[in-house]
Scaffold this motif. Structure first.
Motif, PDB file in Angstrom:
ATOM      1  N   GLY A  82     -77.973 -24.951  -4.758  1.00 43.77           N
ATOM      2  CA  GLY A  82     -77.032 -25.219  -3.570  1.00 43.77           C
ATOM      3  C   GLY A  82     -75.529 -25.512  -3.972  1.00 43.77           C
ATOM      4  N   ASP A  83     -75.444 -25.959  -5.211  1.00 47.85           N
ATOM      5  CA  ASP A  83     -74.139 -26.278  -5.557  1.00 47.85           C
ATOM      6  C   ASP A  83     -73.915 -25.772  -7.038  1.00 47.85           C
ATOM      7  OD1 ASP A  83     -74.522 -28.123  -8.277  1.00 47.85           O
ATOM      8  OD2 ASP A  83     -76.005 -28.964  -6.967  1.00 47.85           O
ATOM      9  N   LYS A  84     -72.562 -25.699  -7.367  1.00 47.26           N
ATOM     10  CA  LYS A  84     -71.958 -25.054  -8.421  1.00 47.26           C
ATOM     11  C   LYS A  84     -72.411 -25.239  -9.596  1.00 47.26           C
ATOM     12  CE  LYS A  84     -67.533 -23.427 -10.570  1.00 47.26           C
ATOM     13  NZ  LYS A  84     -66.055 -23.679 -10.388  1.00 47.26           N
TER      14      LYS A  84
ATOM     15  N   ASN B 191     -68.661 -19.792  -1.417  1.00 48.12           N
ATOM     16  CA  ASN B 191     -69.281 -21.219  -1.725  1.00 48.12           C
ATOM     17  C   ASN B 191     -70.777 -21.338  -1.854  1.00 48.12           C
ATOM     18  OD1 ASN B 191     -68.583 -23.931  -2.684  1.00 48.12           O
ATOM     19  ND2 ASN B 191     -68.845 -24.679  -0.551  1.00 48.12           N
ATOM     20  N   VAL B 192     -71.283 -20.142  -2.320  1.00 54.89           N
ATOM     21  CA  VAL B 192     -72.691 -19.879  -2.653  1.00 54.89           C
ATOM     22  C   VAL B 192     -73.167 -19.504  -3.894  1.00 54.89           C
ATOM     23  CG1 VAL B 192     -73.392 -19.520  -0.043  1.00 54.89           C
ATOM     24  CG2 VAL B 192     -72.626 -17.702  -1.712  1.00 54.89           C
ATOM     25  N   CYS B 193     -74.472 -19.663  -4.319  1.00 51.94           N
ATOM     26  CA  CYS B 193     -74.710 -19.136  -5.535  1.00 51.94           C
ATOM     27  C   CYS B 193     -75.646 -17.783  -5.343  1.00 51.94           C
ATOM     28  CB  CYS B 193     -76.004 -20.156  -6.285  1.00 51.94           C
ATOM     29  SG  CYS B 193     -76.451 -19.832  -7.976  1.00 51.94           S
ATOM     30  N   VAL B 194     -75.164 -16.754  -6.148  1.00 46.99           N
ATOM     31  CA  VAL B 194     -75.586 -15.592  -5.813  1.00 46.99           C
ATOM     32  C   VAL B 194     -76.306 -14.996  -7.159  1.00 46.99           C
ATOM     33  CG1 VAL B 194     -75.006 -13.014  -4.941  1.00 46.99           C
ATOM     34  CG2 VAL B 194     -73.595 -15.173  -4.236  1.00 46.99           C
ATOM     35  N   SER B 195     -77.346 -14.091  -6.823  1.00 45.88           N
ATOM     36  CA  SER B 195     -77.907 -13.503  -7.942  1.00 45.88           C
ATOM     37  C   SER B 195     -77.272 -12.331  -8.491  1.00 45.88           C
ATOM     38  CB  SER B 195     -79.304 -12.730  -7.582  1.00 45.88           C
ATOM     39  OG  SER B 195     -79.845 -11.941  -8.364  1.00 45.88           O
ATOM     40  N   LYS B 196     -77.154 -12.169  -9.748  1.00 45.27           N
ATOM     41  CA  LYS B 196     -76.318 -11.089 -10.347  1.00 45.27           C
ATOM     42  C   LYS B 196     -77.219  -9.789 -10.522  1.00 45.27           C
ATOM     43  CE  LYS B 196     -73.684 -13.998 -13.935  1.00 45.27           C
ATOM     44  NZ  LYS B 196     -73.625 -14.282 -15.466  1.00 45.27           N
TER      45      LYS B 196
END
Length: 106
Positions: free
Chosen positions: A53-55, A72-77
């Motif tokens: 959830g956070d950076k 403002n989200v974490c994304v799969s590469k």
């Protein structure tokens, strides 16, 4: 338009929802394949990035995840094109999972 039968995806929708949507509404492949959808589901969940959830937590797994500052989200590469296939029992389990079902409803 996209190359190799694919349309360029709308990155914001991918980042926030994990759902493939063409960037150009006029681009369409004219087909639907559940394996393509499954590979996208696999890619979005690879590294469990959406759950971070956070950076700071996201960047701890920077090999598989990236922080999308705009959304403002974490994304799969990982891309759906990297889908390696899964052992049959794992594939069947994930194909019938609530997570994949929820993904298809988005």
């Amino acid at each position: 338009s996209g190359g190799q039968g694919n349309c360029k995806r709308h990155e914001r929708t991918w980042s926030v929802e994990g759902v493939y949507m063409p960037d150009d509404v006029l681009c369409g492949t004219g087909r639907y394949c559940f394996m393509e959808e499954f590979a996208r589901y696999w890619a979005w969940n690879e590294g469990q990035c959406p759950a971070r959830g956070d950076k700071d937590t996201c960047l701890k797994n920077s090999r598989k995840c990236r922080w999308d500052a705009e959304a403002n989200v974490c994304v799969s590469k990982t891309s759906e094109l990297a889908y390696p296939g899964l052992p049959p029992p794992t594939f069947i389990e994930k194909l019938g999972s609530e997570g994949f079902s929820d993904y298809l409803q988005r």
